[in-house]
Design an enzyme around this catalytic site. Structure first.
Site, short mmCIF file in Angstrom:
data_model
loop_
_atom_site.label_atom_id
_atom_site.label_comp_id
_atom_site.label_asym_id
_atom_site.label_seq_id
_atom_site.Cartn_x
_atom_site.Cartn_y
_atom_site.Cartn_z
N GLU A 33 9.77 4.65 19.70
CA GLU A 33 10.48 4.20 18.50
C GLU A 33 11.97 4.47 18.67
O GLU A 33 12.37 5.57 19.09
CB GLU A 33 9.94 4.91 17.25
CG GLU A 33 10.75 4.72 15.99
CD GLU A 33 10.96 3.27 15.60
OE1 GLU A 33 12.09 2.92 15.22
OE2 GLU A 33 9.98 2.48 15.69
N GLY A 38 7.79 5.01 10.68
CA GLY A 38 7.57 4.35 9.39
C GLY A 38 8.22 2.99 9.31
O GLY A 38 7.89 2.19 8.45
N GLY A 39 9.17 2.72 10.22
CA GLY A 39 9.78 1.40 10.28
C GLY A 39 10.51 1.01 9.01
O GLY A 39 10.89 1.85 8.19
N GLY A 113 12.44 0.65 23.76
CA GLY A 113 11.44 0.29 24.74
C GLY A 113 11.49 -1.19 25.10
O GLY A 113 11.76 -2.04 24.24
N ALA A 187 14.30 -16.60 -3.51
CA ALA A 187 13.49 -16.12 -4.64
C ALA A 187 12.07 -15.80 -4.21
O ALA A 187 11.12 -16.06 -4.94
CB ALA A 187 13.50 -17.14 -5.78
N GLY A 188 11.93 -15.24 -3.00
CA GLY A 188 10.66 -14.67 -2.59
C GLY A 188 10.55 -13.25 -3.12
O GLY A 188 11.35 -12.81 -3.97
N HIS A 450 -14.48 -1.08 -20.74
CA HIS A 450 -13.64 -1.50 -21.86
C HIS A 450 -13.08 -0.28 -22.56
O HIS A 450 -13.80 0.69 -22.80
CB HIS A 450 -14.48 -2.31 -22.86
CG HIS A 450 -13.72 -2.67 -24.11
ND1 HIS A 450 -12.79 -3.69 -24.14
CD2 HIS A 450 -13.74 -2.13 -25.35
CE1 HIS A 450 -12.29 -3.78 -25.36
NE2 HIS A 450 -12.84 -2.84 -26.13
#
Length: 471
Positions: A33, A38-39, A113, A187-188, A450
């Site tokens: 990494e 965690g990216g 990498g 608008a995504g 409920h």
């Protein structure tokens, strides 16, 4: 030269989950990494944005205080506190991933990498990384390689970043104060979430979307309902509109779109992501790409059978949970080839949940009604509104509805589309129903407590059968 069964390039939600699963299956595993474990998801995406959205939600409720019998004479809002807490939450989860790497005895290498050969990964050191692994410069030997290099924000042609005037979600999450005015291009999910966040904190927000509706990939009825709710929140939007130019101006930026010139303090570009395939050495080893993404089969194998790819770099659904699921499939397929486990099933992408965390929330799965009809299905549709749900009324949050799209012939659930309170938490029931090949008849036989929001799912299933009970 260190040697491994599996070397994974990228420590995001695809890479680190793949590493854990590989280690569980008895494969000697390394992870490379370049920035932080965690990216994007943990550090600059899913987690910090949801933390900020929680702050916005609380602020929205406080402003509705009179409705619930309380009032504030001295309410103060400090966005910097929200931003600081979002970083703390992200950092805590990253430390958790670092612990999981140690727990599962995964060797973590800090560096950039790239493929040096079909079974070799070259690692080069990077500056400013906070991976928590070992610094390394050299070559790793690998029987199998998994590419999990992720993606980065896409910009419009000819556009470049110019913080604080022109930013992406990455820079938006670093802001310690909310812009007075902002134009959001796209608008995504990303654009919608930041629109709600910044509007709740008082910004003048304008959304620009090239396609005919907000949330353009959702069922059209969902998009129309969202537009109604955003209008009530004071969010301005322009749909079916292209952005022609973005220019720096005194104190901010101007955006030319749809024959209008909009002035704002900041522009947030949220038009999607592009896979990180550059400088990975793909061409040298013969890994096939298409439109900038790595081509994979149902088991995440590339055109080089012992090299796999998962997550955003594949150009499929750019979602953290998709990357994780793909990572599990990839390493379980590797383990099966090594006779260390059974062959995994291929992913059903129609069963992938899609969630947007603005308010009202949006959650969906599978085909829209239009897509189902275009694919030749004869469909039945069942809808049920939250305004007829007792728990939603009690919560004071009853905008929206649930819509089921079902194959009329066999009862197969083709699509589920929801907008309303906590629908992202309701969706897993319908995902499980599709995976288990349940029909509306079986859903209505499952008793829903409920009062709960989940009752809308049973009512929508009743509606498919022409027997809705409470409308």
């Amino acid at each position: 030269m260190p040697a491994y069964d599996v070397v994974i390039l990228g420590g995001g939600p695809g890479g680190y989950v793949a590493a854990i699963r590989a280690a569980q299956l008895g494969l000697r595993t390394a992870l490379v990494e370049r920035e932080h474990l965690g990216g994007v998801c943990l550090n600059w995406g899913c987690i910090p944005t949801k933390t900020l959205l929680r702050h916005a939600e609380i602020l929205e409720w406080l402003r509705r205080g009179a409705e619930f019998g309380f009032a504030f004479d001295n309410l103060r809002v400090d966005y910097a506190v929200a931003q600081r807490r979002s970083r703390q939450v992200a950092e805590r989860l990253v430390r958790g991933v670092q612990f999981l790497m140690r727990k599962n005895r995964i060797d973590v290498y800090e560096g950039e990498g790239r493929l040096r050969g079909e079974h070799q990964v070259e690692v080069r050191p990077t500056q400013g990384a906070a991976v928590g692994g070992q610094r390394f410069e050299g070559v790793l030997e690998a029987k199998y390689i998994v590419l999990a290099s992720g993606a980065r924000p896409r910009l419009l042609p000819g556009m470049s970043l110019d913080p604080p005037r022109v930013i992406t979600y990455r820079q938006a999450l670093e802001l310690q104060q909310v812009p007075r005015s902002i134009v959001i291009i796209g608008a995504g999910p990303i654009g919608l979430e930041f629109a709600y966040l910044f509007r709740t904190y008082g910004a003048e927000v304008t959304l620009i979307e090239m396609l005919p509706h907000l949330a353009p990939l959702e069922d059209e009825e969902i998009s129309v309902e969202l537009e109604k709710q955003f209008t009530r929140q004071g969010i301005r939007f322009m749909t079916g509109t292209r952005v022609e130019a973005v220019r720096a101006a005194d104190g901010g930026v101007t955006v030319e779109a749809g024959g209008q010139t909009l002035a704002a303090e900041t522009v947030l570009v949220a038009v999607g992501v592009q896979p990180n395939t550059e400088d990975l050495g793909l061409e040298a080893v013969g890994v096939q790409t298409e439109k900038g993404a790595v081509v994979v089969n149902e088991f995440m194998q590339t055109s080089v059978p012992h090299i796999y790819a998962i997550g955003d770099v594949t150009g499929k659904l750019a979602l953290a949970h998709v990357a994780s699921a793909q990572g599990i499939v990839a390493v379980e397929h590797i383990a099966a080839r090594e006779e260390k486990g059974p062959m995994p099933p291929a992913l059903d992408y129609l069963a992938v949940p899609r969630c947007t965390y603005c308010r009202p929330q949006i959650a969906s799965m599978g085909l829209t009604e239009r897509q189902a009809r275009e694919q030749g299905y004869t469909v039945k549709v069942g809808k049920f509104p939250f305004q007829a749900n007792g728990k939603a009324l009690a919560l004071g949050e009853h905008a929206g509805f649930v819509k089921l799209v079902v194959d009329a012939k066999y009862g197969e659930i083709l699509g589920v589309h929801m907008i309303g309170p906590e629908v992202t938490e309701l969706l897993p029931e319908m995902v499980l129903a599709r995976v288990a090949e349940l029909t509306p008849e079986e859903i209505v036989r499952a008793i829903h407590a409920h009062p709960t929001l989940s009752e809308v799912l049973a009512e929508a299933a009743h509606a498919v059968l022409g027997a809705a009970l409470h409308i």
